[in-house]
Design a protein around this motif. Structure first.
Motif, PDB file in Angstrom:
ATOM      1  N   TRP A 179       0.856  -1.191   0.000  1.00 28.08           N
ATOM      2  CA  TRP A 179       0.000   0.000   0.000  1.00 28.08           C
ATOM      3  C   TRP A 179       0.888   1.236   0.000  1.00 28.08           C
ATOM      4  O   TRP A 179       2.107   1.130   0.000  1.00 28.08           O
ATOM      5  CB  TRP A 179      -0.993  -0.017   1.162  1.00 28.08           C
TER       6      TRP A 179
ATOM      7  N   TYR B  80      -0.267  -0.363  -5.928  1.00 29.37           N
ATOM      8  CA  TYR B  80      -1.323  -0.390  -6.953  1.00 29.37           C
ATOM      9  C   TYR B  80      -2.460   0.575  -6.608  1.00 29.37           C
ATOM     10  O   TYR B  80      -2.651   0.946  -5.454  1.00 29.37           O
ATOM     11  CB  TYR B  80      -1.841  -1.821  -7.152  1.00 29.37           C
ATOM     12  N   GLN B  81      -3.214   0.963  -7.651  1.00 31.15           N
ATOM     13  CA  GLN B  81      -4.302   1.943  -7.488  1.00 31.15           C
ATOM     14  C   GLN B  81      -5.550   1.329  -6.855  1.00 31.15           C
ATOM     15  O   GLN B  81      -5.794   0.137  -6.986  1.00 31.15           O
ATOM     16  CB  GLN B  81      -4.756   2.446  -8.863  1.00 31.15           C
ATOM     17  N   ASN B  82      -6.344   2.219  -6.289  1.00 32.07           N
ATOM     18  CA  ASN B  82      -7.722   1.876  -5.945  1.00 32.07           C
ATOM     19  C   ASN B  82      -8.458   1.463  -7.202  1.00 32.07           C
ATOM     20  O   ASN B  82      -8.278   2.083  -8.247  1.00 32.07           O
ATOM     21  CB  ASN B  82      -8.450   3.127  -5.446  1.00 32.07           C
TER      22      ASN B  82
ATOM     23  N   SER C  28      -6.804  -4.468  -5.741  1.00 36.93           N
ATOM     24  CA  SER C  28      -7.382  -3.669  -4.651  1.00 36.93           C
ATOM     25  C   SER C  28      -8.718  -4.237  -4.194  1.00 36.93           C
ATOM     26  O   SER C  28      -9.321  -3.733  -3.253  1.00 36.93           O
ATOM     27  CB  SER C  28      -7.551  -2.209  -5.083  1.00 36.93           C
ATOM     28  N   ARG C  29      -9.186  -5.277  -4.880  1.00 34.16           N
ATOM     29  CA  ARG C  29     -10.436  -5.928  -4.462  1.00 34.16           C
ATOM     30  C   ARG C  29     -10.117  -7.050  -3.478  1.00 34.16           C
ATOM     31  O   ARG C  29      -9.234  -7.860  -3.719  1.00 34.16           O
ATOM     32  CB  ARG C  29     -11.179  -6.443  -5.694  1.00 34.16           C
TER      33      ARG C  29
ATOM     34  N   ASN D 140      -6.063  -3.775   1.974  1.00 37.09           N
ATOM     35  CA  ASN D 140      -6.854  -2.945   1.042  1.00 37.09           C
ATOM     36  C   ASN D 140      -7.831  -1.992   1.724  1.00 37.09           C
ATOM     37  O   ASN D 140      -8.668  -1.403   1.052  1.00 37.09           O
ATOM     38  CB  ASN D 140      -7.613  -3.852   0.065  1.00 37.09           C
TER      39      ASN D 140
ATOM     40  N   GLY E 102      -8.824   1.260   2.669  1.00 38.53           N
ATOM     41  CA  GLY E 102      -8.426   2.626   2.318  1.00 38.53           C
ATOM     42  C   GLY E 102      -8.503   3.610   3.475  1.00 38.53           C
ATOM     43  O   GLY E 102      -7.902   4.680   3.426  1.00 38.53           O
TER      44      GLY E 102
ATOM     45  N   ARG F  90      -3.841   4.628  -1.158  1.00 33.60           N
ATOM     46  CA  ARG F  90      -3.053   4.220  -2.331  1.00 33.60           C
ATOM     47  C   ARG F  90      -3.405   5.154  -3.482  1.00 33.60           C
ATOM     48  O   ARG F  90      -4.367   5.924  -3.369  1.00 33.60           O
ATOM     49  CB  ARG F  90      -3.285   2.748  -2.670  1.00 33.60           C
TER      50      ARG F  90
ATOM     51  N   LYS G 203     -17.288  -4.292  -0.189  1.00 33.96           N
ATOM     52  CA  LYS G 203     -15.828  -4.388  -0.079  1.00 33.96           C
ATOM     53  C   LYS G 203     -15.397  -5.491   0.902  1.00 33.96           C
ATOM     54  O   LYS G 203     -14.526  -6.291   0.588  1.00 33.96           O
ATOM     55  CB  LYS G 203     -15.253  -3.042   0.371  1.00 33.96           C
TER      56      LYS G 203
END
Ligand code: HEC
Ligand code: HEC
Length: 336
Positions: free
Chosen positions: A223, A228-230, A235-236, A273, A275, A280, A316
């Motif tokens: 993170w 890596y991006q959202n 990110s899942r 993951n 947030g 991220r 999520k």
């Protein structure tokens, strides 16, 4: 021209007679252990010694190099162009240069594109799919579709799947299956697992560990601004948990013998993951929403709107079963 080895031809012949798409000619019998997946039908990737010595072979070799040493070629200081927004390499997620079973391999990839993708709600070709990973996990900008680099990565993927029937899946080309717990992911439990099993390599703050010259990573970040991006696939929570289950902690976990339980994999993936505690990079171009057709949205995608009545938090972090049941009852696609 690449000629498949005699062994590969025999394996292929035996497999087609048996009606099996992917098979291993020497299936070892493993001890009876319920935690172990029986190794009976894995596709054997071609040996790199068989890459032909011609122009196609040169591109295959360059393509493999790009997957393994991505940052060196197309990273922020890349010698072939500055495309990636971080210094990770494709192989950090596409393990063993994209050949490991249940390790996001490319063994059957080439023959399955062009393909409809829900996130864009249109058909993407393979070069566009590669650029998705350049833009999202690598937080970068797309390579020209007619570039030598895209061509080379496609050549490598084509070579890898020389013996895979076009358009088909083979065993191990998706992530390992996981049972969804009846509860939501537990971030606190995930934090404990992370500290005990992951921080030693990926760092206390998920920052990873640089190589001595800081050109790339020995242990990639999980993170923070260089990860890596959202909204990218890793990110899942479910997607990441399935990757972790078969592959992490590195060297301890294998797809034959996962190290973490399903619940632990989900808890640690949720911790990574989350947030609220672990920011991220964000998707750059917000003008085009992900999943324009919301019924095609992956269940564990973190932002609404959704076609069902469940909250962003539940999508999520779970529990996922009520969402799956709702979608089935309403004849809606169940996509992860
Ligand atoms: C941080 C992790 C990560 C990195 C780095 C990454 N990817 Fe991916 N990639 C994924 C995940 C996750 C998927 C989805 C796999 C799935 O759903 O089974 C994926 C899917 C793909 C696919 C589609 C495969 C298929 O069979 O449909 C291609 C092609 C791909 N990546 C290429 C690349 C390339 C090339 C790079 C390097 C430039 C790269 N990826 C870097 C995580 C990553
Ligand atoms: C012994 C060191 C080690 C340990 C312990 C370890 N990893 Fe990794 N991890 C790696 C390496 C090395 C890679 C990259 C693999 C490659 O490039 O071949 C990686 C890759 C990853 C990736 C994909 C790349 C990225 O940065 O997004 C994830 C996710 C991940 N590890 C999660 C975990 C989790 C969760 C744990 C604990 C359960 C864990 N790892 C424990 C070494 C380790």
């Amino acid at each position: 021209m690449y000629k498949p080895s005699l062994k590969a031809l025999i394996v292929l012949a035996v497999c087609s007679v048996a009606g099996i798409l992917a098979c291993n000619n020497s299936a070892p019998s493993l001890k009876d252990d319920s935690n172990v997946i029986k190794d009976t039908s894995m596709f054997i990737p071609p040996d790199t010694n068989t890459i032909p010595h011609d122009q196609f072979g040169e591109m295959v070799r360059y393509g493999r190099e790009l997957i393994v040493n991505t940052a060196y070629y197309i990273g922020p200081n890349g010698i072939a162009g500055k495309y990636l927004g971080n210094k990770m390499n494709c192989r950090n997620c596409h393990l063993d240069a994209g050949t490991r079973p249940f390790g996001s391999n490319f063994l059957s990839t080439h023959g399955r594109y062009p393909q409809y993708r829900g996130r864009e709600n249109r058909v993407l070709n393979l070069g566009e799919r590669i650029n998705n990973c350049v833009e999202r996990p690598h937080n970068g900008k797309p390579l020209p579709l007619d570039s030598k680099e895209i061509n080379a990565m496609e050549c490598y993927m084509r070579w890898l799947s020389a013996n895979v029937p076009v358009g088909q899946h083979i065993n191990g080309d998706e992530y390992i299956e996981i049972e969804y717990p009846d509860r939501a992911a537990d971030i606190q439990k995930g934090a404990v697992i992370y500290a005990a099993e992951c921080a030693v390599c990926h760092g206390k703050d998920g920052e990873g560990k640089w190589t001595p010259d800081s050109a790339t990573y020995t242990f990639p970040p999980l993170w923070g601004p260089k990860s890596y991006q959202n909204g990218s696939s890793p990110s899942r929570v479910v997607k990441l948990a399935r990757f972790i289950k078969a592959n992490m902690p590195d060297k301890k976990a294998t797809w034959r013998k996962p190290y973490l339980t399903d619940e632990q994999s989900i808890d640690v993936a949720a911790f990574i993951n989350d947030g609220r505690i672990h920011p991220r990079p964000q998707k750059k171009d917000k003008t085009i929403p992900d999943y324009p057709d919301i019924k095609m949205k992956a269940i564990d995608y973190e932002s609404g709107p959704y076609i069902d009545t469940f909250s962003e938090m539940q999508h999520k972090f779970g529990p996922y079963k009520p969402i799956i049941d709702y979608r089935k009852a309403h004849n809606l696609p169940v996509i992860f």
